[in-house]
Scaffold this active site. Sequence first.
Site, PDB file in Angstrom:
ATOM      1  N   ASP A  70      89.502  51.633   9.816  1.00  0.00           N
ATOM      2  CA  ASP A  70      88.540  51.790   8.715  1.00  0.00           C
ATOM      3  C   ASP A  70      89.177  52.292   7.428  1.00  0.00           C
ATOM      4  O   ASP A  70      90.219  52.937   7.411  1.00  0.00           O
ATOM      5  CB  ASP A  70      87.403  52.724   9.128  1.00  0.00           C
ATOM      6  CG  ASP A  70      87.889  54.086   9.622  1.00  0.00           C
ATOM      7  OD1 ASP A  70      88.971  54.136  10.246  1.00  0.00           O
ATOM      8  OD2 ASP A  70      87.199  55.089   9.378  1.00  0.00           O
TER       9      ASP A  70
ATOM     10  N   GLU B 278      87.525  55.986  12.221  1.00  0.00           N
ATOM     11  CA  GLU B 278      88.246  57.245  12.407  1.00  0.00           C
ATOM     12  C   GLU B 278      87.849  58.272  11.358  1.00  0.00           C
ATOM     13  O   GLU B 278      87.862  59.471  11.617  1.00  0.00           O
ATOM     14  CB  GLU B 278      89.758  57.002  12.335  1.00  0.00           C
ATOM     15  CG  GLU B 278      90.610  58.197  12.717  1.00  0.00           C
ATOM     16  CD  GLU B 278      90.804  59.232  11.619  1.00  0.00           C
ATOM     17  OE1 GLU B 278      90.937  60.421  11.937  1.00  0.00           O
ATOM     18  OE2 GLU B 278      90.819  58.848  10.430  1.00  0.00           O
TER      19      GLU B 278
END
Length: 401
Positions: free
Chosen positions: A79, A136
């Site tokens: 991400d 994350e």
Amino acid sequence: MHSLLTKAMEMQNDLSTWRRHLHQYPELGFQEYNTGAFIREKLKEFGILEVSRIAETGLMAMLRGKNPGPTVMLRADMDALPIQDEKNVEYASKIDNAAHLCGHDAHISMMLGAAKILNETKIENGNVQIIFQPAEEGLYGAKKMIEENVLGENNVAAAAALHVQPTLPTGEVSICPSSSTANSDRFVIKIIGKGGHAAHPHVTVDSVAVAAEVISSIQHIVSRKVNPLDNAVISVGKITGGSARNVIAPSVTLVGTVRTLKESVQVNIKEEMERIISGVCQAFEASFEFNYEEGYPSVDNDEEMLSIFKSTASSILGENKLSIVPPSMGGEDFSYYTKIVPSVFFRLGVRPHNKESIYSHHHPLFDIDEDAMPYGTALLSKFALDFLKHKQTLEKTVSFR
């Protein structure tokens, strides 16, 4: 030069091309659909077909050895951050308020390189499970992967991951024994007073003034209520409240983070914060709401895994390229895996040798030296093979006895 590093060096153009594509099209946590499609396409090109979706947008790929054995898991996070990319480069983010400013685009690219190398190497004994993990950055992607049995499905025996480190020069790595990162908690404090005209503060309860006392007072927890030999941080990162220059605000909200290494310190700080907030508010006739949320735990580096990685780093990078460093007070959700299986988490230098420093993680101008990526690819590949070889050697020793 080690043969795996040679192979990784030959992939330099591919690694940079993949990373720059991902950098231009970042996606936030649990929105990594195009990122996942890109990864799946590359894995298919490599001939890796045992790939499944997990945790909404994550992917899990299996590389099975010729013979049975343990499974080691390699993880890359996917991400981006909700920050505007301010770099003036051709590969700058094309998406408003989203950018890969923590290096996850490089993590994906290096892991794709490792997947390609490991698939071509043909593993003798055991398996390598490669995961591309979503979310994350604060959304507990690792936790969701675990809930969906990422460790149990193939009986994962160990896990490894890397993170780019802009303070380290390219060609070097660092690692921290034991607790590598901090417990990363969050809090929200709402100070509730009594609003009114700024010219008549005596008939109000000034929530701004009370909030200022609270901020000052909770800082004394670290300096006076925590053992100086223990690590702790309390930071207020956001303050909201008020509507005009001549109005006493009826309430103020404080949002912040607490970072600790020890669980006992973590618990103590939470209790001390509530006690102090309550006392300050009572003294000034205000009330409060206090919400404390435990976030990512600390990353634990396993001693045996660390020993294997030291050998890996030496063979790929040469001698004296691995630094043993103190823990970071940053947070990292790879920690959830480390609480369940022996793990190793290391930092890869991405600072060009001709620069004394580069922009830090999460900065709008963050970038990396792409020449560092072959090192990451080679280290991930070699560590997976070293772990499997180490386990096979142990089994033979036990069997011989």
